[in-house]
Scaffold this active site. Sequence first.
Site, mmCIF file in Angstrom:
data_model
loop_
_atom_site.group_PDB
_atom_site.id
_atom_site.type_symbol
_atom_site.label_atom_id
_atom_site.label_comp_id
_atom_site.label_asym_id
_atom_site.label_seq_id
_atom_site.Cartn_x
_atom_site.Cartn_y
_atom_site.Cartn_z
ATOM 1 C CE1 TYR A 12 -3.801 2.249 0.738
ATOM 2 C CE2 TYR A 12 -2.995 2.581 2.953
ATOM 3 C CZ TYR A 12 -3.897 2.877 1.964
ATOM 4 O OH TYR A 12 -4.889 3.793 2.204
ATOM 5 C CE1 TYR A 166 -3.821 -3.659 8.787
ATOM 6 C CE2 TYR A 166 -4.830 -1.494 8.627
ATOM 7 C CZ TYR A 166 -3.729 -2.280 8.880
ATOM 8 O OH TYR A 166 -2.547 -1.696 9.238
ATOM 9 C CG HIS A 167 -9.739 -0.204 8.052
ATOM 10 N ND1 HIS A 167 -10.260 -1.066 7.116
ATOM 11 C CD2 HIS A 167 -8.775 0.494 7.423
ATOM 12 C CE1 HIS A 167 -9.644 -0.881 5.953
ATOM 13 N NE2 HIS A 167 -8.738 0.049 6.118
ATOM 14 C CE LYS A 522 -7.894 12.301 14.462
ATOM 15 N NZ LYS A 522 -6.640 11.516 14.746
ATOM 16 C CG ASP A 526 -6.222 12.223 11.395
ATOM 17 O OD1 ASP A 526 -6.646 11.076 11.188
ATOM 18 O OD2 ASP A 526 -5.345 12.506 12.220
ATOM 19 C CG HIS A 528 -6.434 7.540 11.187
ATOM 20 N ND1 HIS A 528 -6.341 8.470 10.200
ATOM 21 C CD2 HIS A 528 -6.184 6.349 10.597
ATOM 22 C CE1 HIS A 528 -6.054 7.876 9.056
ATOM 23 N NE2 HIS A 528 -5.969 6.580 9.270
#
Length: 643
Positions: A12, A166-167, A522, A526, A528
Amino acid sequence: MYLTRPWTIRQYAGFSTAEASNAFYKNNLAAGQKGLSIAFDLATHRGYDSDHPRVTGDVGMAGVAIDTVQDMERLFEGIPLAEMSVSMTMNGAVIPILAFFILAAERQGLAPEQLKGTIQNDILKEFLVRNTYIYPPEPSMRIIADIFSYTARQMPRFNSISISGYHMLEAGATPELELAYTLADGLEYVRCGIRAGLDIDDFAPRLSFFWGIGMDHYTEVAKMRAGRLLWAKLLKEFDPKDPRSMMLRAHSQTSGWSLAAQDPLNNIARTTIEALSAILGHTQSLHTNSFDEALALPTAYSAGIARRTQQILRDEFGLCDLIDPLGGSDHVEQETERLVEAAWGHIQEIEKKGGMAKAIIEGIPKAKIEEAATLRQAALDSDREVRVGVNTFRLENEMEHETLEVDNKQVLQQQVLKLRKHRAERDQVAVKAALEALEAAAADPQQNLLQVAINAARSGATLGELSNAMEAVFGRYEQTSALVRGVYSGAIGDSERYQDAAALVEKFRRQEGRSPRVLMAKVGQDGHDRGLQVISSGFADLGFDVVQSPMFLSPEEVAANAVKAKVDIIGLSTMTGAHKTLVPVMMKSLKALGRTDIMVVLGGIIPIKDHETLKNLGVAAIYGPGTRLTKAAASILKGMTHD
Ligand code: SCA
Ligand code: 5AD
């Protein structure tokens, strides 16, 4: 399996401009990478052109900036798309990106039928953990149905979705939650395809999956085996005639969260172990993370080590010479069984709520993942979980590592120039008509959004314009999330570290007559938010008055909210490199509001070399990955209490 074809080495990557990323890809392919995997920047993910005022700090930072078909052409310049399979991690702005991809291929002389690859297109997990959604859940599912319909008819070699666990794992889910919720998402997508009028065998063979692989070696192998078993069982209910409909094919990525910012060369060993798990679990395709994961985006050097790790496993270890070396191991078989049962229970719970889309709105899966993440943090903070070089055997003196630096201002300038030129040269009347047609298609479920968007993109419409035309009908989604309470204190409330930090909160309360108040925020695009959610939850347990900021605000908005919410502290988390652009703006705003007394602390991925500049701007402290939550809390309060 690997006897006839090894897994695809699919790293990636993406940063800066299309030109820079293209050069990076070509070097990687020349060095033995086998498939491409595109990382887009957050402006692109969230449907904004690079010149939108909300994205100044994000352009080119966490991935490559794409605004137009021409950018997409440059991204694949000299890379024959009929031969190279391309994965694109795109969920929010999936319609414009697929349209651009199809047109870039057309300009290479290729028809959609010839394209191989995968589009992530997994919006449910965005609402759950990754946060790069644009529209509300319902129209987002319509988009997925339209993509299924289009690809089933026109792109038979292309995987229409990458249903991603995954996340979730990265957000703190246990492997069993990751397994269960990913399959539950898959089930929802199957129903979505059926509702769109497709036959199960028209689209199920092209559903693909994506696992995160952490350090729990045997469990990770078992998870991948359990996934195949459960998926076949779930799919059988739809009465497929083609056995490929029941196949679970997966990409895997080693876990970024399992890696440390401290003594980072240790991460090479961790990644090797995780890659081994993915391979023994029979992944079809694999990304190995770079050792500088927790510091910045990979450099050519660190990405090279990650790639060669796979080549060593493939060519030196002999992993491709046996079919299933762990099959029959008592432990692995039992663990597989355990995961099958545990995941089945979670899937049934979601099914009883009416499926994942409904369960997400009720907040059940998100709360369970956040609870697991908080428990994990507590285990690390109390040293019950060991991380070598972080909470044991920590180095006295760390070696410095060179990290990749993207010049945000320069990328932004280049993108804006290209956009201006592009807009000036196109046929405005045609663009306007094409965008109106797309808006009309958004209001008409009978039309296929991808088909209409391809026409609009052909006329020269930009990514932001395409996205806006749909937003005019669908709206932009805003999510609020509740905090998990009592989990952190429940896990380590009786430890000395917790007690010490809680005593400082108490001291503040005695001295000020109220609790310390913190805005957790945040900034920019973004999303995350795992770290921030966990810290917010732990701080709340410790006795802080925690105010959660909405996501995706500008730095000026964060400063204004802090003043309005009357906080003592702003805790800002940034993971994408945007801190260099956005933190100075926030500090300036605080100054303009006359509130430099509000203490600002930062967390996330912030290279050491930026610390001094940020501190000179007035940032009180910077807590990198691996910082104990109790330590951060105590050090903040020491500055706010007196003896
Ligand atoms: C495979 N083939 C074989 C064979 N094995 N043929 C003969 N013998 C064998 N033993 C055939 C297959 O049928 C296929 O052809 C072709 O060879 C390629 O194999 P494959 O197994 O399909 O492999 P691949 O093309 O690599 O596809 C893998 C997969 C796909 C199906 C999982 O979806 C994929 O590449 N996914 C990658 C997703 C990704 O990179 N995501 C990055 C996310 P046919 O196709 O003709 O059948 S990064 C991310 O989200 C990070 C986090 C963030 O937040 O940003
Ligand atoms: N280039 C390479 N790797 C990336 N990751 C995220 N963005 C990029 C990029 N632009 C990887 C990191 C991260 C995970 C989500 O994906 O490993 O932890």
